[in-house]
Scaffold this motif. Structure first.
Motif, PDB file in Angstrom:
ATOM      1  N   THR A 436      36.727 -51.713  36.719  1.00 38.88           N
ATOM      2  CA  THR A 436      35.378 -52.265  36.841  1.00 38.88           C
ATOM      3  C   THR A 436      34.781 -52.519  35.463  1.00 38.88           C
ATOM      4  OG1 THR A 436      35.030 -51.081  38.910  1.00 38.88           O
ATOM      5  CG2 THR A 436      33.072 -51.873  37.757  1.00 38.88           C
ATOM      6  N   LEU A 437      34.163 -53.679  35.292  1.00 34.74           N
ATOM      7  CA  LEU A 437      33.437 -54.005  34.071  1.00 34.74           C
ATOM      8  C   LEU A 437      31.997 -54.315  34.431  1.00 34.74           C
ATOM      9  CD1 LEU A 437      36.541 -55.178  33.544  1.00 34.74           C
ATOM     10  CD2 LEU A 437      35.471 -55.987  31.430  1.00 34.74           C
ATOM     11  N   ASP A 438      31.070 -53.597  33.831  1.00 29.96           N
ATOM     12  CA  ASP A 438      29.645 -53.883  33.962  1.00 29.96           C
ATOM     13  C   ASP A 438      29.239 -54.707  32.754  1.00 29.96           C
ATOM     14  OD1 ASP A 438      29.289 -52.416  36.351  1.00 29.96           O
ATOM     15  OD2 ASP A 438      29.288 -50.555  35.208  1.00 29.96           O
ATOM     16  N   ILE A 439      28.819 -55.954  33.000  1.00 32.50           N
ATOM     17  CA  ILE A 439      28.622 -56.925  31.923  1.00 32.50           C
ATOM     18  C   ILE A 439      27.153 -57.294  31.813  1.00 32.50           C
ATOM     19  CG2 ILE A 439      29.188 -59.242  31.101  1.00 32.50           C
ATOM     20  CD1 ILE A 439      31.845 -59.006  32.570  1.00 32.50           C
ATOM     21  N   ALA A 440      26.616 -57.231  30.600  1.00 30.00           N
ATOM     22  CA  ALA A 440      25.292 -57.753  30.282  1.00 30.00           C
ATOM     23  C   ALA A 440      25.466 -58.831  29.219  1.00 30.00           C
ATOM     24  CB  ALA A 440      24.377 -56.639  29.785  1.00 30.00           C
ATOM     25  N   ARG A 441      24.716 -59.924  29.375  1.00 26.82           N
ATOM     26  CA  ARG A 441      24.962 -61.095  28.524  1.00 26.82           C
ATOM     27  C   ARG A 441      23.645 -61.606  27.959  1.00 26.82           C
ATOM     28  NH1 ARG A 441      25.380 -66.526  29.586  1.00 26.82           N
ATOM     29  NH2 ARG A 441      24.921 -66.109  31.796  1.00 26.82           N
ATOM     30  N   THR A 461      28.175 -64.931  34.997  1.00 25.06           N
ATOM     31  CA  THR A 461      27.476 -63.655  35.000  1.00 25.06           C
ATOM     32  C   THR A 461      26.001 -63.876  34.699  1.00 25.06           C
ATOM     33  OG1 THR A 461      28.008 -63.351  32.658  1.00 25.06           O
ATOM     34  CG2 THR A 461      29.509 -62.368  34.255  1.00 25.06           C
ATOM     35  N   ALA A 462      25.172 -62.944  35.186  1.00 25.84           N
ATOM     36  CA  ALA A 462      23.736 -63.022  34.915  1.00 25.84           C
ATOM     37  C   ALA A 462      23.497 -62.780  33.431  1.00 25.84           C
ATOM     38  CB  ALA A 462      22.989 -61.996  35.749  1.00 25.84           C
ATOM     39  N   THR A 477      22.649 -56.984  34.844  1.00 24.12           N
ATOM     40  CA  THR A 477      24.046 -56.574  34.737  1.00 24.12           C
ATOM     41  C   THR A 477      24.852 -57.156  35.886  1.00 24.12           C
ATOM     42  OG1 THR A 477      23.404 -54.512  33.676  1.00 24.12           O
ATOM     43  CG2 THR A 477      25.612 -54.603  34.586  1.00 24.12           C
ATOM     44  N   THR A 478      26.021 -57.661  35.587  1.00 28.93           N
ATOM     45  CA  THR A 478      26.948 -58.196  36.586  1.00 28.93           C
ATOM     46  C   THR A 478      28.209 -57.339  36.580  1.00 28.93           C
ATOM     47  OG1 THR A 478      26.128 -60.445  36.223  1.00 28.93           O
ATOM     48  CG2 THR A 478      28.254 -60.215  37.333  1.00 28.93           C
ATOM     49  N   GLN A 479      28.699 -57.030  37.764  1.00 27.08           N
ATOM     50  CA  GLN A 479      29.904 -56.215  37.869  1.00 27.08           C
ATOM     51  C   GLN A 479      31.100 -57.100  38.193  1.00 27.08           C
ATOM     52  OE1 GLN A 479      30.899 -52.994  41.046  1.00 27.08           O
ATOM     53  NE2 GLN A 479      29.975 -51.879  39.307  1.00 27.08           N
ATOM     54  N   VAL A 480      32.137 -56.969  37.416  1.00 27.27           N
ATOM     55  CA  VAL A 480      33.391 -57.687  37.615  1.00 27.27           C
ATOM     56  C   VAL A 480      34.499 -56.650  37.756  1.00 27.27           C
ATOM     57  CG1 VAL A 480      35.074 -59.261  36.585  1.00 27.27           C
ATOM     58  CG2 VAL A 480      32.637 -59.711  36.320  1.00 27.27           C
ATOM     59  N   VAL A 481      35.345 -56.820  38.770  1.00 31.00           N
ATOM     60  CA  VAL A 481      36.434 -55.881  39.011  1.00 31.00           C
ATOM     61  C   VAL A 481      37.753 -56.580  38.700  1.00 31.00           C
ATOM     62  CG1 VAL A 481      37.584 -54.384  40.670  1.00 31.00           C
ATOM     63  CG2 VAL A 481      35.102 -54.686  40.772  1.00 31.00           C
ATOM     64  N   LEU A 482      38.527 -56.012  37.787  1.00 31.90           N
ATOM     65  CA  LEU A 482      39.855 -56.532  37.452  1.00 31.90           C
ATOM     66  C   LEU A 482      40.896 -55.822  38.298  1.00 31.90           C
ATOM     67  CD1 LEU A 482      39.862 -56.775  33.540  1.00 31.90           C
ATOM     68  CD2 LEU A 482      39.386 -58.582  35.194  1.00 31.90           C
ATOM     69  N   ALA A 573      34.931 -61.243  43.247  1.00 32.14           N
ATOM     70  CA  ALA A 573      33.818 -60.620  43.962  1.00 32.14           C
ATOM     71  C   ALA A 573      32.558 -60.820  43.147  1.00 32.14           C
ATOM     72  CB  ALA A 573      34.090 -59.135  44.185  1.00 32.14           C
ATOM     73  N   MET A 574      31.441 -61.114  43.831  1.00 28.11           N
ATOM     74  CA  MET A 574      30.175 -61.269  43.131  1.00 28.11           C
ATOM     75  C   MET A 574      29.016 -60.984  44.083  1.00 28.11           C
ATOM     76  SD  MET A 574      29.911 -65.442  42.768  1.00 28.11           S
ATOM     77  CE  MET A 574      28.444 -65.290  41.761  1.00 28.11           C
ATOM     78  N   THR A 575      27.902 -60.522  43.510  1.00 27.84           N
ATOM     79  CA  THR A 575      26.693 -60.227  44.274  1.00 27.84           C
ATOM     80  C   THR A 575      25.718 -61.376  44.120  1.00 27.84           C
ATOM     81  OG1 THR A 575      26.988 -57.856  43.948  1.00 27.84           O
ATOM     82  CG2 THR A 575      24.795 -58.603  44.562  1.00 27.84           C
ATOM     83  N   ILE A 576      25.112 -61.770  45.247  1.00 28.35           N
ATOM     84  CA  ILE A 576      24.088 -62.822  45.243  1.00 28.35           C
ATOM     85  C   ILE A 576      22.785 -62.153  45.646  1.00 28.35           C
ATOM     86  CG2 ILE A 576      23.388 -65.051  46.168  1.00 28.35           C
ATOM     87  CD1 ILE A 576      26.346 -65.546  46.850  1.00 28.35           C
ATOM     88  N   ALA A 577      21.906 -61.950  44.682  1.00 31.14           N
ATOM     89  CA  ALA A 577      20.666 -61.212  44.933  1.00 31.14           C
ATOM     90  C   ALA A 577      19.603 -62.119  45.530  1.00 31.14           C
ATOM     91  CB  ALA A 577      20.171 -60.594  43.626  1.00 31.14           C
TER      92      ALA A 577
END
Length: 707
Positions: A436-441, A461-462, A477-482, A573-577
């Motif tokens: 899991t990668l928690d990404i902030a951009r 990513t957000a 933060t966006t979560q990406v799973v490898l 996989a991605m979350t749509i808020a």
């Protein structure tokens, strides 16, 4: 009477010199003039060269090159010598060079013309007097060539090599040495035409030594020694050192740059040189050009050393590997003279056992950008080591950079707004156990995820504004799973936009590299850089007029997979808020990129439409977020696409029959028409609606089963 007989009657012969075949063709009169049997002959170039005085051979190339450049006749006077080296006669050659196709190599030419005996010119004091048909034209051609070659030399070693290869008109170097000054001692900067170790007696010589180079540095005046006797008489103490080289003449000239004597140049000759006024003028001009070239090369080498030192200091080492993850990184400075700017990367071990990947780019390419980059990198490391989450790390970093900008005092004439700097950054916290990668951009390009089967997809990513634009800024933060075997690439915009590309065309250039099967991450990182700056990069320039280059920072991370384990397919996989309905467009794009090599384009359109319907329904009919998972499995040509959209609502969808003017209610009807199979699965908390498409070479005509 034939032409040859007429020419022979007036003592004129015909000859042809082929530089490609290395042969010289002579008629009977030309052979006689050169001291050969009086009969037509074809001799090797080397054999004919031995018939001329060695001091005259050096001017031939200069005369020929000048004639080729100016499309004129090459004219020179050459002394013919016998086996003992005595001058027999002087001949004048008039010929026109005809250039041949050199296929990118050195000039190949044929000299065709006449030879005629002329009166021996009066000597001016030595056997090495230059005799040339047009000394001044030959000298100008030589100086132009020498100036161009020295100007293009980029290092001290290259400058010395160019200077040692110069063929001066009328006299040729046997060797050279360049001396510098360190305190009150003479040092050897470099030499050419000598064996290794020959310079040791002259290294670290006191300036008070009775040696010509030392005297030149002390006085700033050139010294010309036309014979060994003159050298022995004027410098008896150091003559034994010079006598070992077997030379006949020496010229020691000051190297002057910006009015300061920076050293001395020694030019040695194996034949006697009288050092006439013209010869001294040539040597003095070469010395001035040599001093300028050495100054430029020294400054460039100092700059490169400074840049490499800064780069080694500011760029981290990756350190020991992390179990379960492989990392490769590159930094390529290309955008300016200092060779370092605002791009950076970092890999930070975190207190919770995870690692943080950081990549960023401070605006600008100057010393200030490099300084801000160093400060920002240290601040990010500190915030990360304190255990803050990715969004908090970037928020604090933005506040930190904003404070540095506010405290900066612009120089005279510099606008404060223009002096403000911002930085783009991407911060990812990776869990080696789960992938899991928690990404902030912060205004940075999105990462690229490469699935185990080689499909590369830009993972949207957000993000928020670049660091330093606002002191108080939130970063989602966006979560990406490898999955096992998947790779994620983080880079600065220099990798994408260099060479006239925008973000779209630059991505098209990199995608084939990322999708090429490569097991070694180091090899992948090298291939990505070569695609932008390698020998073939000129053929992949983009559509933009601006062909600028920019620094490159690159991080590549892969989740390891065991050799015995089956390689998984593509998965996203991605979350749509609720607060981010624009993420529906990102979901559509994500699925389309996953299916870039799908056999049926109509099925891709259908999948994109169904993803849009399912995601939008969650946002409209529930008050929670949607979780979208898309996965492709199977072998190419018979693959299966399964897309699931889950939410926390227990209300199950039901099929309706909307009226003709209704604006909604057709979602399940579309699913039934377009999907091979679809369904709704109640879960412990909420539900999951899904559909499947089977890859086919023909468009799908009707739907399949439902649950």
């Amino acid at each position: 009477m034939r032409t040859e007989e007429i020419l022979a009657a007036i003592g004129t012969g015909l000859w042809s010199w082929d530089s490609a075949q290395e042969t010289v063709t002579l008629d009977a009169e030309a052979a006689r003039l050169l001291g050969l049997p009086t009969e037509p002959a074809t001799r090797s170039t080397e054999e004919v060269r031995r018939l001329f005085h060695p001091a005259d051979l050096g001017e031939i190339d200069g005369v020929v090159n000048f004639a080729i450049a100016e499309s004129t006749v090459a004219e020179a006077r050459l002394r013919v010598v016998d086996e003992r080296g005595d001058v027999v006669r002087t001949v004048r050659s008039r010929s026109r060079p005809v250039t041949m196709d050199s296929h990118g190599g050195p000039h190949r030419y044929v000299l065709a013309g006449t030879l005629q005996e002329v009166a021996q010119p009066s000597a001016s004091g030595s056997d090495g007097t230059p005799v040339t048909g047009d000394w001044r034209r030959s000298r100008e051609a030589f100086l132009l060539d020498a100036g161009r070659a020295l100007a293009e030399a980029g290092s001290t070693e290259e400058v010395l090599r160019v200077a040692g290869s110069l063929s001066m008109p009328g006299f040729s170097l046997d060797g050279l040495a360049v001396f510098g000054v360190s305190g009150d001692h003479l040092t050897v900067v470099g030499h050419h035409g000598h064996e290794a170790g020959d310079e040791k007696p002259f290294t670290d010589m006191p300036l008070e030594t009775a040696y010509p180079a030392a005297e030149v540095v002390r006085t700033g005046q050139a010294i010309y020694l036309s014979s060994p006797d003159e050298y022995r008489r004027r410098f008896p103490a150091t003559w034994p050192l010079a006598s070992n080289f077997g030379r006949r003449s020496w010229a020691f000239l000051p190297l002057i740059a910006s009015g300061h004597t920076m050293g001395a140049w020694m030019a040695g000759f194996r034949h006697s040189v009288s050092f006439t006024a013209d010869e001294r003028a040539v040597l003095s001009t070469v010395a001035r050009m040599l001093a300028q070239a050495l100054t430029r090369a020294g400054a460039a080498e100092t700059e490169r050393e400074l840049s490499l030192g800064l780069q080694r200091t500011m760029m981290p080492t990756l350190g020991p590997g992390v179990p379960g993850l492989s990392v490769a990184a590159r930094y390529v400075p290309t955008g300016g003279g200092l060779q370092i700017g605002g791009d950076w990367y970092d890999v930070i071990p975190l207190p919770n056992g995870r690692i943080a990947l950081v990549i960023g780019d401070v605006q600008g390419h100057d010393v200030r950008a490099a300084g801000l980059m160093g400060q920002l990198r240290i601040a990010l490391r500190a915030y990360a080591s304190e255990g803050h989450r990715p969004d908090a790390v970037l928020s604090r970093a933005s506040r930190f950079l904003s404070g540095l900008t506010d405290a900066y005092e612009p120089s005279a004439g510099e606008d404060r707004i223009a002096a403000a700097r911002f930085a783009t950054c991407l911060y990812a916290e990776a869990d080696p156990d789960t992938g899991t990668l928690d990404i902030a951009r912060a205004g940075h390009p999105d990462p690229v995820v490469v699935s185990a089967d080689g499909t590369a997809v830009i993972r949207q990513t957000a993000g928020g504004l670049p660091l330093g634009v606002e002191a108080d800024m939130d970063y989602p933060t966006t979560q990406v799973v490898l999955s096992a075997g998947e790779t994620i690439m983080l880079c600065t915009d220099g990798l994408i936009e260099t060479g006239g590309h925008d973000m779209a065309t630059g991505w098209d250039r990199l995608r084939p590299i990322l999708e090429r099967p490569v097991d070694d991450l180091e090899e992948l990182a090298d291939a990505l850089v070569q695609a932008v700056h390698g020998p073939g990069s000129h053929s992949t320039t983009g559509p933009l007029v601006d062909r600028r280059e920019d620094d490159i920072a690159l991080l590549v991370l892969r989740r390891d997979v065991e050799r015995t384990r089956e390689r998984p397919g593509r998965r996203s996989a991605m979350t749509i808020a609720q607060a981010e309905p624009e993420r529906v467009a990102a979901a559509r794009q994500q699925v389309r990129e996953m299916l870039h090599d799908w056999a049926d384009a109509e099925q891709v359109d259908s999948a994109e439409l169904m993803v849009s319907e399912m995601s939008t329904n969650v946002l409209i009919h529930t008050d929670g977020d949607a979780l979208l998972v898309a996965e492709v499995s199977g072998e190419r040509g018979g693959r299966l696409l399964r897309v699931e959209v889950a939410d926390a609502s227990d209300e199950l969808p039901h099929k309706r029959r909307p009226g003709e003017m209704a604006s909604s209610g057709r979602g399940l009807m579309l699913m039934e028409m377009l999907a091979d199979s679809w369904g709704v699965d109640p879960q412990g908390a909420g539900k999951c609606i899904w559909f499947e498409l089977y890859e086919a070479s023909e468009p799908v005509e009707s739907g399949g089963g439902r649950s």
